[in-house]
Every structure is written in structure tokens, then in C-alpha cells.
Motif scaffolding. Structure first.
Motif, PDB file in Angstrom:
ATOM      1  N   VAL A 128       0.874  -1.177   0.000  1.00 52.68           N
ATOM      2  CA  VAL A 128       0.000   0.000   0.000  1.00 52.68           C
ATOM      3  C   VAL A 128       0.911   1.226   0.000  1.00 52.68           C
ATOM      4  O   VAL A 128       1.755   1.398   0.891  1.00 52.68           O
ATOM      5  CB  VAL A 128      -0.937   0.013   1.219  1.00 52.68           C
ATOM      6  N   VAL A 129       0.776   2.055  -0.999  1.00 50.60           N
ATOM      7  CA  VAL A 129       1.681   3.196  -1.167  1.00 50.60           C
ATOM      8  C   VAL A 129       1.158   4.463  -0.498  1.00 50.60           C
ATOM      9  O   VAL A 129       1.910   5.208   0.124  1.00 50.60           O
ATOM     10  CB  VAL A 129       1.934   3.459  -2.666  1.00 50.60           C
ATOM     11  N   GLY A 130      -0.132   4.750  -0.611  1.00 50.37           N
ATOM     12  CA  GLY A 130      -0.675   5.968  -0.025  1.00 50.37           C
ATOM     13  C   GLY A 130      -2.177   6.017  -0.097  1.00 50.37           C
ATOM     14  O   GLY A 130      -2.830   5.117  -0.647  1.00 50.37           O
ATOM     15  N   ARG A 131      -2.719   7.085   0.440  1.00 51.30           N
ATOM     16  CA  ARG A 131      -4.158   7.332   0.398  1.00 51.30           C
ATOM     17  C   ARG A 131      -4.432   8.787   0.034  1.00 51.30           C
ATOM     18  O   ARG A 131      -3.564   9.654   0.169  1.00 51.30           O
ATOM     19  CB  ARG A 131      -4.812   7.031   1.756  1.00 51.30           C
ATOM     20  N   ALA A 132      -5.639   9.026  -0.413  1.00 47.98           N
ATOM     21  CA  ALA A 132      -6.098  10.383  -0.701  1.00 47.98           C
ATOM     22  C   ALA A 132      -7.526  10.523  -0.214  1.00 47.98           C
ATOM     23  O   ALA A 132      -8.329   9.596  -0.355  1.00 47.98           O
ATOM     24  CB  ALA A 132      -6.021  10.668  -2.195  1.00 47.98           C
ATOM     25  N   ASP A 133      -7.846  11.672   0.355  1.00 42.42           N
ATOM     26  CA  ASP A 133      -9.221  12.003   0.729  1.00 42.42           C
ATOM     27  C   ASP A 133      -9.715  13.074  -0.229  1.00 42.42           C
ATOM     28  O   ASP A 133      -9.101  14.146  -0.359  1.00 42.42           O
ATOM     29  CB  ASP A 133      -9.282  12.512   2.174  1.00 42.42           C
ATOM     30  N   VAL A 134     -10.791  12.758  -0.910  1.00 40.80           N
ATOM     31  CA  VAL A 134     -11.389  13.661  -1.885  1.00 40.80           C
ATOM     32  C   VAL A 134     -12.666  14.208  -1.253  1.00 40.80           C
ATOM     33  O   VAL A 134     -13.636  13.476  -1.053  1.00 40.80           O
ATOM     34  CB  VAL A 134     -11.686  12.917  -3.200  1.00 40.80           C
ATOM     35  N   MET A 135     -12.668  15.496  -0.937  1.00 41.88           N
ATOM     36  CA  MET A 135     -13.730  16.110  -0.133  1.00 41.88           C
ATOM     37  C   MET A 135     -14.552  17.111  -0.947  1.00 41.88           C
ATOM     38  O   MET A 135     -14.027  17.729  -1.873  1.00 41.88           O
ATOM     39  CB  MET A 135     -13.067  16.787   1.069  1.00 41.88           C
ATOM     40  N   HIS A 136     -15.808  17.270  -0.584  1.00 43.11           N
ATOM     41  CA  HIS A 136     -16.787  18.142  -1.249  1.00 43.11           C
ATOM     42  C   HIS A 136     -17.289  17.512  -2.546  1.00 43.11           C
ATOM     43  O   HIS A 136     -17.459  18.200  -3.557  1.00 43.11           O
ATOM     44  CB  HIS A 136     -16.233  19.544  -1.519  1.00 43.11           C
ATOM     45  N   VAL A 137     -17.511  16.222  -2.499  1.00 40.86           N
ATOM     46  CA  VAL A 137     -18.043  15.518  -3.662  1.00 40.86           C
ATOM     47  C   VAL A 137     -19.576  15.542  -3.605  1.00 40.86           C
ATOM     48  O   VAL A 137     -20.175  15.225  -2.570  1.00 40.86           O
ATOM     49  CB  VAL A 137     -17.535  14.062  -3.719  1.00 40.86           C
ATOM     50  N   ASP A 138     -20.183  15.871  -4.705  1.00 38.57           N
ATOM     51  CA  ASP A 138     -21.642  15.911  -4.816  1.00 38.57           C
ATOM     52  C   ASP A 138     -22.105  14.758  -5.704  1.00 38.57           C
ATOM     53  O   ASP A 138     -21.338  14.255  -6.533  1.00 38.57           O
ATOM     54  CB  ASP A 138     -22.058  17.249  -5.433  1.00 38.57           C
ATOM     55  N   GLN A 139     -23.333  14.348  -5.537  1.00 38.17           N
ATOM     56  CA  GLN A 139     -23.947  13.349  -6.419  1.00 38.17           C
ATOM     57  C   GLN A 139     -23.128  12.061  -6.523  1.00 38.17           C
ATOM     58  O   GLN A 139     -22.873  11.547  -7.606  1.00 38.17           O
ATOM     59  CB  GLN A 139     -24.143  13.948  -7.819  1.00 38.17           C
ATOM     60  N   LYS A 140     -22.729  11.519  -5.374  1.00 36.66           N
ATOM     61  CA  LYS A 140     -21.958  10.272  -5.350  1.00 36.66           C
ATOM     62  C   LYS A 140     -22.818   9.097  -5.803  1.00 36.66           C
ATOM     63  O   LYS A 140     -23.916   8.891  -5.287  1.00 36.66           O
ATOM     64  CB  LYS A 140     -21.434  10.000  -3.932  1.00 36.66           C
ATOM     65  N   PRO A 141     -22.364   8.307  -6.746  1.00 31.79           N
ATOM     66  CA  PRO A 141     -23.127   7.116  -7.148  1.00 31.79           C
ATOM     67  C   PRO A 141     -23.166   6.080  -6.029  1.00 31.79           C
ATOM     68  O   PRO A 141     -22.247   5.994  -5.208  1.00 31.79           O
ATOM     69  CB  PRO A 141     -22.328   6.577  -8.346  1.00 31.79           C
ATOM     70  N   GLY A 142     -24.201   5.254  -6.010  1.00 35.46           N
ATOM     71  CA  GLY A 142     -24.327   4.211  -5.010  1.00 35.46           C
ATOM     72  C   GLY A 142     -23.219   3.184  -5.074  1.00 35.46           C
ATOM     73  O   GLY A 142     -22.885   2.538  -4.084  1.00 35.46           O
ATOM     74  N   SER A 143     -22.638   3.024  -6.252  1.00 34.19           N
ATOM     75  CA  SER A 143     -21.562   2.045  -6.435  1.00 34.19           C
ATOM     76  C   SER A 143     -20.263   2.459  -5.752  1.00 34.19           C
ATOM     77  O   SER A 143     -19.371   1.625  -5.543  1.00 34.19           O
ATOM     78  CB  SER A 143     -21.300   1.823  -7.927  1.00 34.19           C
ATOM     79  N   ILE A 144     -20.128   3.732  -5.416  1.00 32.48           N
ATOM     80  CA  ILE A 144     -18.920   4.205  -4.732  1.00 32.48           C
ATOM     81  C   ILE A 144     -19.119   3.972  -3.242  1.00 32.48           C
ATOM     82  O   ILE A 144     -19.687   4.787  -2.512  1.00 32.48           O
ATOM     83  CB  ILE A 144     -18.641   5.684  -5.042  1.00 32.48           C
ATOM     84  N   ALA A 145     -18.672   2.791  -2.789  1.00 30.55           N
ATOM     85  CA  ALA A 145     -18.851   2.353  -1.408  1.00 30.55           C
ATOM     86  C   ALA A 145     -17.551   1.744  -0.916  1.00 30.55           C
ATOM     87  O   ALA A 145     -16.677   1.366  -1.711  1.00 30.55           O
ATOM     88  CB  ALA A 145     -19.967   1.308  -1.328  1.00 30.55           C
ATOM     89  N   VAL A 146     -17.380   1.640   0.396  1.00 34.95           N
ATOM     90  CA  VAL A 146     -16.158   1.064   0.964  1.00 34.95           C
ATOM     91  C   VAL A 146     -15.949  -0.338   0.408  1.00 34.95           C
ATOM     92  O   VAL A 146     -16.859  -1.172   0.385  1.00 34.95           O
ATOM     93  CB  VAL A 146     -16.232   1.034   2.505  1.00 34.95           C
ATOM     94  N   GLY A 147     -14.733  -0.575  -0.075  1.00 36.93           N
ATOM     95  CA  GLY A 147     -14.396  -1.860  -0.657  1.00 36.93           C
ATOM     96  C   GLY A 147     -14.410  -1.874  -2.164  1.00 36.93           C
ATOM     97  O   GLY A 147     -13.813  -2.764  -2.785  1.00 36.93           O
ATOM     98  N   ALA A 148     -15.064  -0.906  -2.774  1.00 39.01           N
ATOM     99  CA  ALA A 148     -15.129  -0.852  -4.238  1.00 39.01           C
ATOM    100  C   ALA A 148     -13.765  -0.525  -4.825  1.00 39.01           C
ATOM    101  O   ALA A 148     -12.985   0.240  -4.250  1.00 39.01           O
ATOM    102  CB  ALA A 148     -16.145   0.186  -4.686  1.00 39.01           C
TER     103      ALA A 148
END
Length: 234
Positions: free
Chosen positions: A142-162
Motif C-alpha cells: 500500500v503506497v498511499g491514500r487520498a481524501d477527496v472532499m466536497h463531492v456531490d452526487q456520489k453514485p451508489g456504487s462508490i462504497a467502501v471496498g469498491a
């Protein structure tokens, strides 16, 4: 490389020291031994704008990564650096991680966090925070992580583990109500607040002037680097 498809061409002295550590926020108190606590990474991964198409780096000159506030933590550490990247409401939001490491190995990105981004827990105050993790498939690191904030209209498919690709739609840029979490007065102020962290040592950003234009293939930072502290340029 970010390319994946032809079409889309990250704590008396002892008492004083103890008191200082207890007074500090947990993330900051843990931040000092970060370089000893984390093993070394194998290769770097480029970080790109999390917005599809054209976008603007630190449009108003108030959010440079050298000093911009960092809100989120991963693995018990405050994220390494952050920046605001601007585009009017409606632009597609994507993963900021490239599809290959500097050694040419494939990168897998998976969703590790999906939560309202603001402390109120109200999406109307600032949308979603989507946390992503980049792994070097050649080594399993695992090299790194990113937090992408202020996202609108998130699809249902974007869930933990996807698992997501470089061009998987995470949602879109949005205009949220004015609050302590989102102090924006017009569409030109709509932005994505991006935070990046290494799994080892510290990641870095590419220094550029306020208001600089960005494209899909503009490298804005790297994870897997061996920088000595947070908020450092590459």
C-alpha cells in the motif's frame, strides 16, 4: 502514469514534555515519529487532479499546500498535505491516483472511506468525503491514500471496498450552502479539497503558482516518496 484507456489519455522536563504531548491533537502528537513507525515503500505513484478535464490549482491564492489546513487522518496520522482544486459545479470527480507506479507496476485503487465530509454530518454543508487507497500490485505494498472532499452526487456504487479506475466517476463538483465547513459565495469558488498521505515517510506536492491551470495528465504530487516532513514540495 495515469493512463488506463485511450479515451482518458496521490509527545521538572519530563512532565513538560508529557503535558505537551497530552495537549496536542492526537494526529499531531503521532506525527513526529512517523518516519520511524512506517516501513519504506517500494515505488512512487503520481497524483493527478481529482477533476476530469480542466481545473484550477488554488484559484484565489489562499490555499497553497505549503500551509493549507489538513483535516483528515489515515493510519493514525494527519494527512501529509492538502490543496483546493477548483471547477464550477457539475464537473466529474475522479480518483487522483495514476494507474502505474514509477517502476511500471500496476496500481489498484480501492475505496476505504465514504462519509459526509463536514463535522455536522450534513451533506448540504459540504458533500461527501471519499477516501481512496493506492496499492502497488507488483509488490502488494500500500503506497498511499487520498481524501477527496466536497463531492456531490456520489453514485451508489462508490462504497467502501469498491475498486475504482482513474476515470471511475466518484461524483461531481457541487455548490453547497455557506458554512464553517464550506465558505464559498459563488460557482467559481466550487472546489474539491484534496488531502494526500504516504503509507511510509511523507508524500509531496508539485509546487506551482496560484491560479495555474491543470489538465487530466498534470502531475500535482506523488505518494511513495521519502520526504522528511509534511507539506513539502517534491
Amino acid at each position: 502514469m495515469r493512463l488506463l484507456t485511450a479515451a482518458r489519455h496521490v509527545f521538572a522536563t519530563a512532565l513538560l514534555a508529557s503535558a505537551s504531548l497530552l495537549a496536542a491533537p492526537t494526529a499531531h502528537a503521532q506525527e513526529a515519529p512517523q518516519s520511524q513507525a512506517r516501513p519504506l515503500a517500494a515505488a512512487t505513484v503520481s497524483v493527478y487532479p481529482p477533476i476530469q478535464g480542466a481545473s484550477v490549482w488554488n484559484r484565489f491564492g489562499q490555499t497553497p499546500p505549503s500551509s493549507h489546513h489538513r483535516v483528515f487522518s489515515n493510519w493514525g496520522y494527519l494527512n501529509d498535505w492538502s490543496v483546493d482544486i477548483y471547477q464550477n459545479p457539475g464537473a466529474t470527480v475522479v480518483s487522483p491516483f495514476g494507474s502505474k507506479t514509477s517502476a511500471g507496476g500496476p496500481v489498484t485503487v480501492r475505496v476505504v472511506t465514504v462519509t459526509p465530509g463536514c463535522a455536522t454530518g450534513n451533506l448540504a454543508d459540504g458533500g461527501w468525503r471519499i477516501g481512496l487507497e493506492a496499492r502497488d500490485d507488483s509488490t502488494g505494498t500500500v503506497v498511499g491514500r487520498a481524501d477527496v472532499m466536497h463531492v456531490d452526487q456520489k453514485p451508489g456504487s462508490i462504497a467502501v471496498g469498491a475498486t475504482v479506475g482513474p476515470w471511475t466517476r466518484l461524483g461531481q463538483t457541487g455548490r453547497f450552502r455557506y458554512s464553517s465547513c464550506y465558505q464559498v459565495n459563488g460557482d467559481t469558488g466550487a472546489h474539491i479539497h484534496l488531502e494526500v498521505i504516504n503509507r511510509t515517510k511523507y508524500s509531496c506536492y508539485i509546487a506551482r503558482s496560484a491560479g495555474a491551470g491543470l489538465g487530466d495528465e498534470t502531475v500535482i504530487g506523488r505518494v511513495g516518496t521519502l520526504n522528511s516532513g509534511p507539506q513539502q514540495a517534491c
